[in-house]
Design a protein around this motif. Sequence first.
Motif, short mmCIF file in Angstrom:
data_model
loop_
_atom_site.label_atom_id
_atom_site.label_comp_id
_atom_site.label_asym_id
_atom_site.label_seq_id
_atom_site.Cartn_x
_atom_site.Cartn_y
_atom_site.Cartn_z
N PHE A 1 0.62 -1.45 -0.33
CA PHE A 1 -0.19 -0.30 -0.36
C PHE A 1 0.52 1.50 -0.12
O PHE A 1 0.68 1.76 -0.58
CB PHE A 1 -0.83 0.40 1.66
CG PHE A 1 -2.31 -1.68 1.49
CD1 PHE A 1 -2.21 -1.77 -0.27
CD2 PHE A 1 -2.77 -1.25 1.66
CE1 PHE A 1 -3.40 -2.95 -0.47
CE2 PHE A 1 -3.76 -1.73 1.72
CZ PHE A 1 -4.19 -3.18 0.44
N ARG B 1 3.55 1.65 -1.63
CA ARG B 1 4.54 1.78 -2.10
C ARG B 1 3.09 2.28 -3.31
O ARG B 1 3.50 2.99 -4.25
CB ARG B 1 4.89 0.43 -3.02
CG ARG B 1 5.93 -0.08 -4.23
CD ARG B 1 5.19 -1.66 -4.30
NE ARG B 1 3.74 -1.70 -4.57
CZ ARG B 1 3.82 -3.63 -4.58
NH1 ARG B 1 4.53 -4.61 -4.65
NH2 ARG B 1 2.24 -3.83 -4.96
N GLU B 2 2.17 1.31 -3.57
CA GLU B 2 1.68 2.44 -4.15
C GLU B 2 0.93 3.99 -3.76
O GLU B 2 0.83 4.11 -5.40
CB GLU B 2 0.13 1.46 -4.03
CG GLU B 2 0.58 0.03 -4.97
CD GLU B 2 0.63 0.25 -5.89
OE1 GLU B 2 0.06 1.39 -7.27
OE2 GLU B 2 1.63 -0.53 -6.27
N VAL B 3 1.23 4.05 -2.87
CA VAL B 3 0.75 5.63 -2.78
C VAL B 3 1.83 6.67 -3.52
O VAL B 3 1.18 7.14 -3.96
CB VAL B 3 0.77 5.97 -0.75
CG1 VAL B 3 0.98 7.58 -1.25
CG2 VAL B 3 -0.09 5.52 -0.80
N ARG C 1 4.15 5.19 -5.97
CA ARG C 1 3.28 5.88 -7.18
C ARG C 1 2.52 6.23 -7.41
O ARG C 1 2.14 6.93 -9.11
CB ARG C 1 3.47 4.46 -7.85
CG ARG C 1 4.15 2.83 -7.43
CD ARG C 1 3.99 1.38 -8.51
NE ARG C 1 3.82 1.06 -9.34
CZ ARG C 1 2.87 0.97 -10.32
NH1 ARG C 1 2.73 -0.59 -9.50
NH2 ARG C 1 2.76 0.77 -12.12
N THR C 2 1.51 6.80 -6.34
CA THR C 2 0.36 7.25 -7.69
C THR C 2 1.28 8.38 -7.32
O THR C 2 0.44 9.11 -7.86
CB THR C 2 -0.90 7.24 -6.08
OG1 THR C 2 -0.98 5.96 -6.44
CG2 THR C 2 -1.09 8.71 -6.88
N TYR C 3 1.87 8.71 -6.66
CA TYR C 3 2.49 10.37 -6.92
C TYR C 3 4.21 10.52 -7.41
O TYR C 3 4.36 11.59 -7.85
CB TYR C 3 2.66 11.19 -4.89
CG TYR C 3 1.83 11.26 -4.44
CD1 TYR C 3 1.77 12.34 -4.40
CD2 TYR C 3 1.43 10.37 -3.74
CE1 TYR C 3 0.42 13.06 -4.07
CE2 TYR C 3 0.16 11.40 -3.00
CZ TYR C 3 -0.27 12.14 -3.17
OH TYR C 3 -1.24 12.08 -2.14
#
Lengths: 454, 454
Positions: B172, B174-176, B178-180
């Motif tokens: 999770f 990591r995905e935050v 990547r979202t940025y």
Amino acid sequence: MSEIPYKIYLEENEMPTQWYNVRADMKKKPAPILHPGTLQPVTVDDLKPIFCEELAKQELDDVTPYIEIPEEIRNFYRMYRPSPLVRAYCLEEKLQTPAHIYYKFEGNNTSGSHKLNSAIAQAYYAKKQGLKGVTTETGAGQWGTALSMACSYFGLDCQVYMVKCSYEQKPFRREVMRTYGAQVTPSPSMNTNVGRKINAEFPGTTGSLGCAISEAVEAATTQEGYRYVLGSVLSQVLLHQSVIGLETSTALKKYGIKADTIIGCAGGGSNLGGLISPFVGEMLRGEANYEIIAVEPASCPSLTRGKYAYDFCDTGKVCPLAKMYTLGSAFIPSANHAGGLRYHGMSSIVSELYDQGLIKARSVEQTSVFEAATTFARVEGILPAPESSHAIKVAIDEALKCKETGEAKNIVFGLTGTGYFDMYAYQAYNDGTMTDYIPTDEELAKYMSSLPTV
Amino acid sequence: MSEIPYKIYLEENEMPTQWYNVRADMKKKPAPILHPGTLQPVTVDDLKPIFCEELAKQELDDVTPYIEIPEEIRNFYRMYRPSPLVRAYCLEEKLQTPAHIYYKFEGNNTSGSHKLNSAIAQAYYAKKQGLKGVTTETGAGQWGTALSMACSYFGLDCQVYMVKCSYEQKPFRREVMRTYGAQVTPSPSMNTNVGRKINAEFPGTTGSLGCAISEAVEAATTQEGYRYVLGSVLSQVLLHQSVIGLETSTALKKYGIKADTIIGCAGGGSNLGGLISPFVGEMLRGEANYEIIAVEPASCPSLTRGKYAYDFCDTGKVCPLAKMYTLGSAFIPSANHAGGLRYHGMSSIVSELYDQGLIKARSVEQTSVFEAATTFARVEGILPAPESSHAIKVAIDEALKCKETGEAKNIVFGLTGTGYFDMYAYQAYNDGTMTDYIPTDEELAKYMSSLPTV
């Protein structure tokens, strides 16, 4: 630096002391909810075995415009409210729009959403009535989390039936609830008759919201000192959520800002109804006019493609019937990541306002919603919930229209929560594996053809 | 209702416009950091290949008391600051203590912690220098998340080397990132010489922070237009984090409150140093006195059981040496859930203040920390990060002492962040499977016996 701050925070003494009940100002009221057995309008006595008495009264009261917020609830509100009304300077800059964009941010609390506004009210009235505890269901988990926090605060037992697939796939939400002392049971469970029956009929089922509701209602009505509570759709919930709109209205007035367009995401209608109530009140009283847009997922388009008719509020058909925009209580929305917007119907208040032409509705597809969410996150910092991002998508669309026309509209939208527990959805978007789904007319017609005849 | 609100929010025009550099008021300064090759004090020129020039200057400046916060950074701060100073009325009630408890809450931003205060400053100076991007390492992911947000805001490339086991176990976070828009690489990777070497020597390794630092430094120094940035330990980081203490000090003064005890968790020292700087400044200038308590995990007790000596800041021994309380750069802390507090050393500023007797230190065990966290969450609403909960534990202990003595002390602690991405830790606590670990004297002696001779 403009004279309007990035974040408008009201002082504690500017916070609302009364909720606003928009039904009181409606000439044509929402249709009464009906008893599932008799199909007659329900009375407080009908609702008392399921709901707390005070909440049953609020549910049926369509004449009292303002209802006092008890001091105990106001004290709790002070722990996480007032929520900021944020001027989205960075988003405006990114879009190069002349529009002024504002968002009311309800995510700065551990439940991560606006759900806490009603959870604490419902827990308070349960405590005041001397109950031991409450039961509820939760899908994505925002409501269950909010209710757990509220019950923990008042020392109430909290039993949450969590759809089994969510229980297993969203262990973090489950653990937040457990940290707040809630009993979280995967549904269907072996605790209830309905759960045992479903487990026997469908071995290995991962559950559904409809089943979880049925279990929670059974648990409430078969245990001494328990009642059932619900986080959306109901008129009492919209009443409590009016705190969002009241604060927004006060904050705008404080800085002399007149909203032109007000946008909210809509699943059951709790956030949208709460946000727009005071503004709709002004419209109903002929004091002002606003463009109001409800945004729903294209995969679950109750306002934009549903029928305005009486329907059951639950899949199990044990709850009362409400007149609302509905896709049919048997409609199973596709696995849209905005779990909080996957409800077959719509609050009867929101439905009636829509039917009267006071609000518009628009449906949007989820990849475009996550595109908007990512744009927003990168400039405004906040990682929004998928539900809230439906409103962001339309706010951006409207701001881009202003760029074309040159209008400096004031656009206000509700940012209902944060997406910290929705990172699988963001991962699908980041990986490019997210898909859209729009039901066909034939599919929708199938479910809507079996609406109850009232 | 007391006249002190639940949450003290400063107005935007009361926010600090300068950071405070506590070193300027210290008669005995922290010892200079040394070049790892020559063992001589480093110069700005030595640091320029690794750090941005302005940050290198800030790192070595121990004479300028106030440093202007550039307007671009202040604009970003306005998106999530001022952070509230919260009066813990409900916790006081729960503990039945005469003490008044306040906490400065830094978790109301998507990175979930105070790390953003320095991330945005470091990204700003990188952008100003015309760099393409920055590299860093992250373990638990708070720093990486904060840096991703900051780089996204300024349009900088952000390369994060994330310890492989965290990369896999914390998807999770990591995905935050990547979202940025950050590139998140599991470390050891095949991108760098050091990564390839470690992968060859230890096939299947899940990585370590030391290795990730080495990869990030190599990536910064071998790509044109990149520099390395770090989220704690450094004096520049404490400088930026002084915004926490400055806001706290202003908020207290606004309501005429004099703090008696100030408590912060301490890993590398970024939060503690930032929180206490202005208060320590008053002590150094003879204007006031405070009891200041640094709280560290018993599993990684650098202040309470370490040596005050020169040591390497990284396991790979490529970074400069600092004089600090250290357990030895080869010390591998046990898998304490407070990932942000698992550093072998301590900021040289905090170390020197501790050595001078201006601050105290206490170590606490993790089950007691989660007990305090749960108590806090249930009454104050906020689900705290494991790191922050170390401060909560000691704040509760101190408030309970006041209950015995009857003293109405003003206790202020730093609540650095939220625990939404730490739910496995809460699950272990909820399940009763959490354990404590305290290293033996023999274990510690082993690592401390091999400190470098300077």
